[in-house]
Design a protein around this motif. Structure first.
Motif: not given
Length: 349
Positions: A227-233, A277-278
């Motif tokens: 889902g949302t990648s908190w590494a990217k955030v 998760g996604g």
């Protein structure tokens, strides 16, 4: 500005950044998926049931839910977050969904923002989950602070979220995770409500689930990759090239949600299990339940809807309920228990 005020301002700014980035930037996993695309339901062309008989209610932690849905932990601590949480809580109350809030550390640092989390007045009957980063137990947080955030919410359970990758990339992240399992154990013994262990999007393995359950955790929220990648955030918030590089390198790091569900259920058949998760629609939810989850959590779809309007959140809830109901009807199952025992979900690759 003193150090305490500075810390609060940084935390509040971070929360505002997280909402903005999640809504405006592409911070989804691209290579790693939630794994649910590897499964397909066997279609039943003659269900032999009336769709009006399909019942998607279930129980979790002793609370009756109108659907097997959790509005996953997202936000709090800013004016916009307060509006989002109010909209989500009102919908949760109407449909009897479970709901979590974002990390309440900011409410401990600055009690005047506690109101942005305090949604019990909008949702008197729902299963409501408080939330704190487990790593804060190594940064002067303990039983008193946990009781404080539980009281703010009048919560039924406490989520301890686990986010080592996010902390590695986050500017001034808290990276001391040493000895936390023992502190979690002591907290579980002393708290008057159950503790849920939750990742933030990189997944919980069966090995770690075993350790957490042994430490006294009463439920697991797998919060897998896809889902949302908190590494990217956090790379979007980077203050230097190193942080940006880490965010890029680890953008797709983690265990797929489907893998987490099946591996944990294999070693812990009875532990309350939340799949998140996604998950983006009711078909994802139904697949996660058929794999062994008790309820399913969604964040991004609810965030997008709640940021738009009250009506958008209700429309999303109606769609999710219709999608889950359709899966049960088109597999010939009248209840969630029937779906889980039907073997109608098959792995396709």
């Amino acid at each position: 500005m003193n150090s305490q005020t500075s810390t609060f301002a940084a935390t509040q700014s971070r929360k505002a950044d997280h909402i903005r980035i999640c809504l405006e930037q592409d911070v989804q996993f691209h290579q790693t998926t939630n794994g649910l695309e590897n499964y397909r339901f066997t279609h039943c062309c003659l269900p032999e049931i009336n769709i009006d008989e399909v019942d998607i209610r279930n129980q979790f932690f002793g609370k009756q839910l109108g659907a097997p849905l959790l509005i996953s932990s997202m936000t709090g601590g800013t004016e916009q977050a307060g509006v989002i949480n109010r909209r989500l809580a009102e919908v949760a109350q109407h449909y009897k969904f479970a709901m979590g809030v974002g990390s309440q550390r900011v409410a401990v640092e600055k009690p005047q923002v506690a109101e942005t989390f305090a949604v019990r007045k909008y949702a008197p009957d729902i299963l409501l989950l408080a939330n704190l980063g487990a790593v804060q137990l190594n940064y002067n947080y303990g039983l008193d602070e946990c009781i404080k955030i539980i009281d703010i919410l009048e919560a039924d359970a406490l989520i301890l979220h686990l986010n080592p990758l996010q902390e590695c990339i986050q500017p001034r992240g808290d990276k001391n995770f040493k000895g936390l399992i023992d502190k979690i154990n002591k907290l579980c013994i002393k708290l008057p409500i159950p503790v849920i262990a939750k990742e933030v999007g990189n997944g919980i393995s069966n090995t770690m689930a075993e350790k957490l359950i042994a430490a006294g955790v009463k439920a697991i929220d797998v919060a897998g990759a896809g889902g949302t990648s908190w590494a990217k955030v956090e790379s979007e918030r980077a203050e230097n090239a190193l942080q940006r590089r880490l965010g890029s390198t680890f953008a797709d790091w983690g265990l797929p949600t489907a893998e987490c569900i099946t591996s944990i259920r294999a070693i812990a058949p009875d532990v309350p299990l939340i799949a998140s998760g996604g998950l983006r629609h009711g078909l994802d939810v139904a697949k996660a339940l058929a794999l062994g989850a008790d309820i399913a959590g969604l964040a991004m779809p609810f965030l997008q809807a709640a940021a738009a309007s009250d009506i958008a959140v209700r429309e999303l809830a109606d769609v999710l309920i219709a999608e889950i109901t359709t899966v049960l009807f088109c597999t010939g199952n009248a209840t969630l228990d029937e779906l889980r025992s039907s073997n109608s979900l098959q792995r396709i690759k």
